[in-house]
Design an enzyme around this catalytic site. Structure first.
Site, PDB file in Angstrom:
ATOM      1  N   GLY A  45       0.102  -1.980   3.401  1.00 13.59           N
ATOM      2  CA  GLY A  45       0.314  -2.036   2.045  1.00 13.59           C
ATOM      3  C   GLY A  45      -1.070  -2.711   0.915  1.00 13.59           C
ATOM      4  O   GLY A  45      -0.912  -2.136  -0.453  1.00 13.59           O
TER       5      GLY A  45
ATOM      6  N   ASP B 218      -6.749   8.161   6.778  1.00 10.36           N
ATOM      7  CA  ASP B 218      -6.271   6.999   6.676  1.00 10.36           C
ATOM      8  C   ASP B 218      -6.292   6.298   7.716  1.00 10.36           C
ATOM      9  O   ASP B 218      -5.413   6.506   7.874  1.00 10.36           O
ATOM     10  CB  ASP B 218      -4.648   7.316   5.385  1.00 10.36           C
ATOM     11  CG  ASP B 218      -4.203   6.577   5.639  1.00 10.36           C
ATOM     12  OD1 ASP B 218      -4.335   5.138   5.598  1.00 10.36           O
ATOM     13  OD2 ASP B 218      -2.791   6.623   4.808  1.00 10.36           O
TER      14      ASP B 218
HETATM   15  N1  ADP Z   1      -4.369  -0.913  -6.485  1.00  5.76           N
HETATM   16  C1  ADP Z   1      -3.222  -1.238  -6.663  1.00  5.76           C
HETATM   17  N2  ADP Z   1      -2.549  -1.479  -7.548  1.00  5.76           N
HETATM   18  C2  ADP Z   1      -1.020  -0.829  -8.080  1.00  5.76           C
HETATM   19  N3  ADP Z   1      -0.794  -0.344  -7.258  1.00  5.76           N
HETATM   20  C3  ADP Z   1      -1.132  -0.194  -5.785  1.00  5.76           C
HETATM   21  C4  ADP Z   1      -2.632  -0.838  -5.565  1.00  5.76           C
HETATM   22  N4  ADP Z   1      -2.815   0.471  -4.495  1.00  5.76           N
HETATM   23  C5  ADP Z   1      -1.704   0.436  -4.073  1.00  5.76           C
HETATM   24  N5  ADP Z   1      -0.676   0.279  -4.722  1.00  5.76           N
HETATM   25  C6  ADP Z   1       0.739   0.485  -4.420  1.00  5.76           C
HETATM   26  O1  ADP Z   1       1.303  -0.067  -3.368  1.00  5.76           O
HETATM   27  C7  ADP Z   1       1.946   0.711  -2.342  1.00  5.76           C
HETATM   28  C8  ADP Z   1       1.469   0.577  -1.081  1.00  5.76           C
HETATM   29  O2  ADP Z   1       0.138   1.303  -1.211  1.00  5.76           O
HETATM   30  P1  ADP Z   1       0.161   2.711   0.077  1.00  5.76           P
HETATM   31  O3  ADP Z   1      -1.404   3.596  -0.385  1.00  5.76           O
HETATM   32  O4  ADP Z   1       0.867   3.155   0.370  1.00  5.76           O
HETATM   33  O5  ADP Z   1      -0.390   1.253   1.016  1.00  5.76           O
HETATM   34  P2  ADP Z   1      -1.308   2.060   2.679  1.00  5.76           P
HETATM   35  O6  ADP Z   1      -1.662   2.839   3.158  1.00  5.76           O
HETATM   36  O7  ADP Z   1      -1.727   0.806   2.308  1.00  5.76           O
HETATM   37  O8  ADP Z   1      -0.202   0.663   3.655  1.00  5.76           O
HETATM   38  C9  ADP Z   1       2.080   2.031  -3.199  1.00  5.76           C
HETATM   39  O9  ADP Z   1       3.719   2.297  -3.778  1.00  5.76           O
HETATM   40  C10 ADP Z   1       1.068   2.670  -4.529  1.00  5.76           C
HETATM   41  O10 ADP Z   1       1.574   2.554  -5.335  1.00  5.76           O
HETATM   42  N1  LIG Z   2      -0.910   0.360  15.682  1.00 10.84           N
HETATM   43  C1  LIG Z   2      -0.158  -0.289  15.072  1.00 10.84           C
HETATM   44  N2  LIG Z   2       0.888  -1.024  15.526  1.00 10.84           N
HETATM   45  C2  LIG Z   2       1.989  -0.957  14.792  1.00 10.84           C
HETATM   46  N3  LIG Z   2       1.910  -0.790  13.091  1.00 10.84           N
HETATM   47  C3  LIG Z   2       1.283  -0.045  12.587  1.00 10.84           C
HETATM   48  C4  LIG Z   2       0.899   0.606  14.220  1.00 10.84           C
HETATM   49  N4  LIG Z   2      -0.377   1.328  12.492  1.00 10.84           N
HETATM   50  C5  LIG Z   2       0.262   1.439  11.767  1.00 10.84           C
HETATM   51  N5  LIG Z   2       1.086   0.759  11.993  1.00 10.84           N
HETATM   52  C6  LIG Z   2       2.575   0.924  10.565  1.00 10.84           C
HETATM   53  C7  LIG Z   2       2.228  -0.325   9.269  1.00 10.84           C
HETATM   54  C8  LIG Z   2       2.980   0.650   8.448  1.00 10.84           C
HETATM   55  O1  LIG Z   2       4.578   0.202   8.696  1.00 10.84           O
HETATM   56  C9  LIG Z   2       2.929   1.697   8.591  1.00 10.84           C
HETATM   57  C10 LIG Z   2       2.039   3.093   8.196  1.00 10.84           C
HETATM   58  O2  LIG Z   2       0.760   2.038   7.423  1.00 10.84           O
HETATM   59  P1  LIG Z   2       0.478   1.444   6.324  1.00 10.84           P
HETATM   60  O3  LIG Z   2      -0.992   0.264   6.926  1.00 10.84           O
HETATM   61  O4  LIG Z   2       1.380   1.216   5.311  1.00 10.84           O
HETATM   62  O5  LIG Z   2      -0.485   2.674   6.317  1.00 10.84           O
HETATM   63  O6  LIG Z   2       2.971   2.411   9.952  1.00 10.84           O
END
Ligand code: ADP
Ligand SMILES: Nc1ncnc2c1ncn2[C@H]1C[C@H](O)[C@@H](COP(=O)(O)O)O1
Length: 204
Positions: A10, A78
Site C-alpha cells: 500500500g 515494482d
Molecule cells: N502518495 C499517495 N497519495 C495518495 N494516494 C496514493 C498514494 N500512493 C498510493 N496511493 C493510492 O493508494 C492505493 C495503493 O497504492 P499502490 O500503488 O497499489 O500501492 P503498492 O503497489 O505499494 O501496494 C492506490 O489506490 C493508490 O492510488
Molecule cells: N513475498 C510475498 N509474500 C507474501 N505476500 C506478498 C509477497 N509479495 C507480495 N505480496 C503481497 C502483498 C500484497 O497483498 C500483494 C501485492 O503487493 P503490493 O505491495 O500491494 O504491491 O502481494
C-alpha cells in the site's frame, strides 16, 4: 538501467512505477498479483499457504530478473526479489506461519538464485507509516486484503526499516510518502522527479 521501487503493502509502488514509466519512457515490470494462484488463499489461511506463495513469488520475481538481464532496456520494477526473502518470508517465519524446515528450504533456493541477481542501479524506498498504509490498502479495495492486520503491517515495516538501513548493494533513495499525494498533486510528483533526477545524474 534498472530502477526498482520498494516498500510495504500500500505504500504506492505500483502507482509510482506506472507514473515513472510513463514520464521517463521506461518499460515497467509489475508484480504478479491479479493472476497469482495463491494470494487470495494465503490471506484466508497464511499458515497453510505461506510456503506455496513464497515459492510462487520467488519464481515469478526470478523470471523478471532474467528478463531485466536479457532485455538491455531501461526498466522500472515494482518490488524486488530481496523483499520476498528478507521481508516477507523472514517475517512469516518469525510469526511461525512458515516452519523452520520450509524457511530453510526456501532460503537455500533464494541463496542460489541470488548469485544470478544484480542489484538495481537505483532503489527507491517509499517509506510510510502503518495508519497511512491501512488507508491506502482500503482505498485500493482488494477484498482479500481486508484481513491484513495492523500487526502484520507493523512487522513488515520493521523488517523494511532494518533491511533499508543495511542496504549497501547500490544507490538508494528514500522518499517519505505520507505527506505527499503524487496522484492528485502534480507539485508532489514534481518533487519526487527532482529527487530521482538528482540520483540519475550521479549515475551517468
Ligand atoms: N502518495 C499517495 N497519495 C495518495 N494516494 C496514493 C498514494 N500512493 C498510493 N496511493 C493510492 O493508494 C492505493 C495503493 O497504492 P499502490 O500503488 O497499489 O500501492 P503498492 O503497489 O505499494 O501496494 C492506490 O489506490 C493508490 O492510488
Ligand atoms: N513475498 C510475498 N509474500 C507474501 N505476500 C506478498 C509477497 N509479495 C507480495 N505480496 C503481497 C502483498 C500484497 O497483498 C500483494 C501485492 O503487493 P503490493 O505491495 O500491494 O504491491 O502481494
Amino acid at each position: 538501467m534498472h530502477i526498482a521501487v520498494t516498500g510495504n503493502i500500500g505504500a504506492g509502488k505500483t502507482t509510482l512505477t506506472t507514473m515513472l514509466s510513463k514520464h521517463y519512457g521506461w518499460d515497467a515490470q509489475f508484480e504478479d498479483v491479479d493472476h497469482n494462484p495463491y494470494l487470495e488463499d494465503f490471506y484466508a489461511d497464511m499458515n497453510k499457504w505461506s510456503f506455496a506463495l513464497q515459492i510462487y513469488f520467488l519464481g515469478s520475481r526470478f523470471r523478471q530478473v532474467k528478463e531485466i538481464r536479457e532485455s538491455g532496456k531501461n526498466i522500472i520494477q515494482d518490488r524486488t526479489i530481496y523483499e520476498d526473502a528478507h521481508i516477507f518470508a523472514e517475517n512469516l517465519n518469525d510469526m511461525k506461519l512458515l516452519s523452520d524446515r520450509d524457511f530453510s528450504n526456501y532460503a537455500s533456493l533464494f541463496d542460489l538464485m541470488k548469485t544470478f541477481v544484480s542489484a538495481p542501479d537505483l532503489l527507491i524506498y517509499l517509506k510510510s507509516d502503518v495508519p497511512n498504509l491501512v488507508k491506502k490498502i482500503y482505498k485500493r479495495g482488494r477484498e482479500y486484503e481486508a484481513s491484513i492486520s495492523i500487526e502484520y503491517l507493523s512487522k513488515l515495516n520493521q523488517k523494511y526499516e532494518k533491511w533499508i538501513s543495511n542496504y549497501t548493494e547500490g544507490k538508494l533513495l528514500i522518499i517519505e510518502v505520507d505527506d505527499l499525494d503524487f496522484v492528485e498533486k502534480p507539485e508532489d510528483f514534481g518533487f519526487i522527479l527532482e529527487k530521482i533526477d538528482a540520483e540519475l545524474n550521479g549515475l551517468f
